[in-house]
Design a protein around this motif. Structure first.
Motif, PDB file in Angstrom:
ATOM      1  N   ASP A  33       0.874  -1.166   0.000  1.00 52.23           N
ATOM      2  CA  ASP A  33       0.000   0.000   0.000  1.00 52.23           C
ATOM      3  C   ASP A  33       0.914   1.219   0.000  1.00 52.23           C
ATOM      4  O   ASP A  33       1.650   1.459   0.969  1.00 52.23           O
ATOM      5  N   VAL A  34       0.907   1.955  -1.085  1.00 53.42           N
ATOM      6  CA  VAL A  34       1.864   3.042  -1.270  1.00 53.42           C
ATOM      7  C   VAL A  34       1.440   4.264  -0.456  1.00 53.42           C
ATOM      8  O   VAL A  34       0.288   4.689  -0.500  1.00 53.42           O
ATOM      9  N   VAL A  35       2.383   4.821   0.279  1.00 54.46           N
ATOM     10  CA  VAL A  35       2.179   6.073   1.012  1.00 54.46           C
ATOM     11  C   VAL A  35       2.740   7.251   0.233  1.00 54.46           C
ATOM     12  O   VAL A  35       2.142   8.322   0.182  1.00 54.46           O
ATOM     13  N   CYS A  65       9.299   4.046  -4.025  1.00 56.60           N
ATOM     14  CA  CYS A  65       8.120   4.371  -3.234  1.00 56.60           C
ATOM     15  C   CYS A  65       8.366   3.965  -1.787  1.00 56.60           C
ATOM     16  O   CYS A  65       9.359   3.328  -1.448  1.00 56.60           O
ATOM     17  N   SER A  66       7.434   4.355  -0.943  1.00 58.97           N
ATOM     18  CA  SER A  66       7.403   3.868   0.438  1.00 58.97           C
ATOM     19  C   SER A  66       5.977   3.469   0.763  1.00 58.97           C
ATOM     20  O   SER A  66       5.027   3.911   0.118  1.00 58.97           O
ATOM     21  N   GLY A  67       5.834   2.619   1.791  1.00 63.48           N
ATOM     22  CA  GLY A  67       4.495   2.197   2.174  1.00 63.48           C
ATOM     23  C   GLY A  67       4.540   1.060   3.165  1.00 63.48           C
ATOM     24  O   GLY A  67       5.552   0.836   3.839  1.00 63.48           O
ATOM     25  N   VAL A  85       8.196  -0.061   4.791  1.00 65.02           N
ATOM     26  CA  VAL A  85       9.333  -0.268   3.901  1.00 65.02           C
ATOM     27  C   VAL A  85       9.394   0.855   2.871  1.00 65.02           C
ATOM     28  O   VAL A  85       8.448   1.611   2.657  1.00 65.02           O
ATOM     29  N   CYS A  86      10.556   0.944   2.220  1.00 64.51           N
ATOM     30  CA  CYS A  86      10.658   1.681   0.966  1.00 64.51           C
ATOM     31  C   CYS A  86      11.195   0.708  -0.070  1.00 64.51           C
ATOM     32  O   CYS A  86      11.710  -0.364   0.278  1.00 64.51           O
ATOM     33  N   ALA A  87      11.081   1.050  -1.347  1.00 66.41           N
ATOM     34  CA  ALA A  87      11.363   0.052  -2.375  1.00 66.41           C
ATOM     35  C   ALA A  87      11.939   0.680  -3.623  1.00 66.41           C
ATOM     36  O   ALA A  87      11.564   1.794  -4.017  1.00 66.41           O
ATOM     37  N   ASP A 113      10.155   9.422   8.485  1.00 64.79           N
ATOM     38  CA  ASP A 113       8.774   9.062   8.203  1.00 64.79           C
ATOM     39  C   ASP A 113       8.703   8.476   6.795  1.00 64.79           C
ATOM     40  O   ASP A 113       9.668   8.506   6.022  1.00 64.79           O
ATOM     41  N   LEU A 114       7.553   7.937   6.452  1.00 68.65           N
ATOM     42  CA  LEU A 114       7.426   7.236   5.185  1.00 68.65           C
ATOM     43  C   LEU A 114       7.573   8.165   3.988  1.00 68.65           C
ATOM     44  O   LEU A 114       8.120   7.770   2.954  1.00 68.65           O
TER      45      LEU A 114
END
Length: 328
Positions: A33-35, A65-67, A85-87, A113-114
């Motif tokens: 789920d992307v933040v 991304c992060s989420g 996580v981030c990716a 933070d994300l």
């Protein structure tokens, strides 16, 4: 789910927040789920129809991304649903959900933070893989970084300084050069009215031991001129063109090395893979991020529905560092 889609190749106005099919994770993959995501030069090129994603990658823009992990595919053992996580992605970040190979996930560094974490994977993996894993950057070297005010540049300055190198940069405005000095650059050159070759030659090293270049053909000959003996030139972009003439006589006289690499098209696993780079970044660079030695430089955050504005900001003379898009 919703994602930014490109209706037809063109300007920022072609970016549209649209409903698309939800992705599902396969073996060795996770669903996030992307933040937040962040804007990269490759996104602009893809929007214009000049840089298609690798075979099998998402057509949606977004290389990082992060989420939070929403679902885990078969064979994934090191991550759990709910992990922050981030990716590093080959595509798909401008969306509410994205599928990621598990080997391309990084934990969110302590203290971030994300949204801030979304600005790290692409620049961190690019800088660490080239300057450290390939070029072996170390203390005492003079490192010249072109485009010092950009996302990669602002990150590379901090990493080079953290490892004990002296940093020289080029940028096109005093605003960006001042930001580079704040981050640790010692030599700052406005490429509009000064010569970076002269600037690095007039140093005890007599030239740069290592150059990180995003310009390509336009700077090729001058970069070789700027190298010290046994220097290395790393080309990671072609903003100044793809075809240039390399003077082998100059290269031989300096015992110099020129190499060029890309990140997006690397294999997911194996030698020189994204997973190998991510593992190195997590183990060796993330502690420097957690203790504040290296930090994400974010110019601004915008909602994902303003992706067009974010793309315009990438070329603004006032933008320093990354532009982050909030999704969730």
């Amino acid at each position: 789910m919703h994602a930014i889609t490109v209706t037809t190749p063109g300007g920022p106005e072609v970016l549209t927040w649209s409903e698309v099919d939800d992705p599902r994770p396969g073996p060795g993959q996770v669903l996030l789920d992307v933040v937040a995501t962040a804007v990269n030069r490759a996104d602009v090129l893809q929007r214009r129809g000049l840089y298609p994603p690798p075979p099998g990658a998402s057509e949606v823009l977004g290389l990082e991304c992060s989420g939070t992990i929403a679902e885990i595919g078969d064979g994934v053992r090191d991550w759990q649903v709910g992990d922050r996580v981030c990716a590093l992605l080959a595509g798909g970040g401008y969306a509410e959900k994205v599928v990621v190979p598990a080997g391309q996930l990084l934990p969110v560094p302590d203290g971030l933070d994300l949204a801030a974490a979304a600005a790290l994977p692409e620049v961190a993996c690019t800088v660490w893989s080239n300057l450290v894993m390939i070029a072996g950057m170390h203390a005492g070297q003079l490192v010249l970084i072109h485009g010092g005010g950009g996302g990669i540049g602002t990150h590379a300055i901090q990493v080079a300084k953290a490892l004990g190198a002296t940093v020289a940069v080029t940028a096109g405005t005093e605003n960006k050069l001042a930001a580079c000095r704040d981050l640790g650059a010692t030599i700052t050159v406005n490429y509009r009215d000064a010569d970076f070759v002269t600037a690095v030659r007039d140093t005890p090293q007599g030239g740069a031991d290592l150059i990180l270049d995003n310009m390509g053909a336009k700077y090729l000959d001058r970069n070789v001129d700027a190298l010290a003996k046994d220097g290395q030139l790393c080309v990671i972009g072609m903003q100044g063109g793809a075809v240039g003439e390399l003077n082998l006589g100059k290269l031989l006289a300096k015992r110099a090395r020129v190499f060029a690499t890309g990140l997006r098209g690397r294999p997911e696993t194996g030698r020189s893979s994204k997973a190998e780079i991510v593992t190195e970044v997590t183990r060796k660079l993330w502690p420097l991020v957690a203790d504040g030695t290296v930090r994400p430089v974010v110019h601004t955050e915008l909602p994902i529905t303003e992706a067009g504005t974010a793309h315009e900001l990438l070329d603004s003379p006032d933008t320093v560092g990354k532009v982050v898009l909030r999704v969730g």
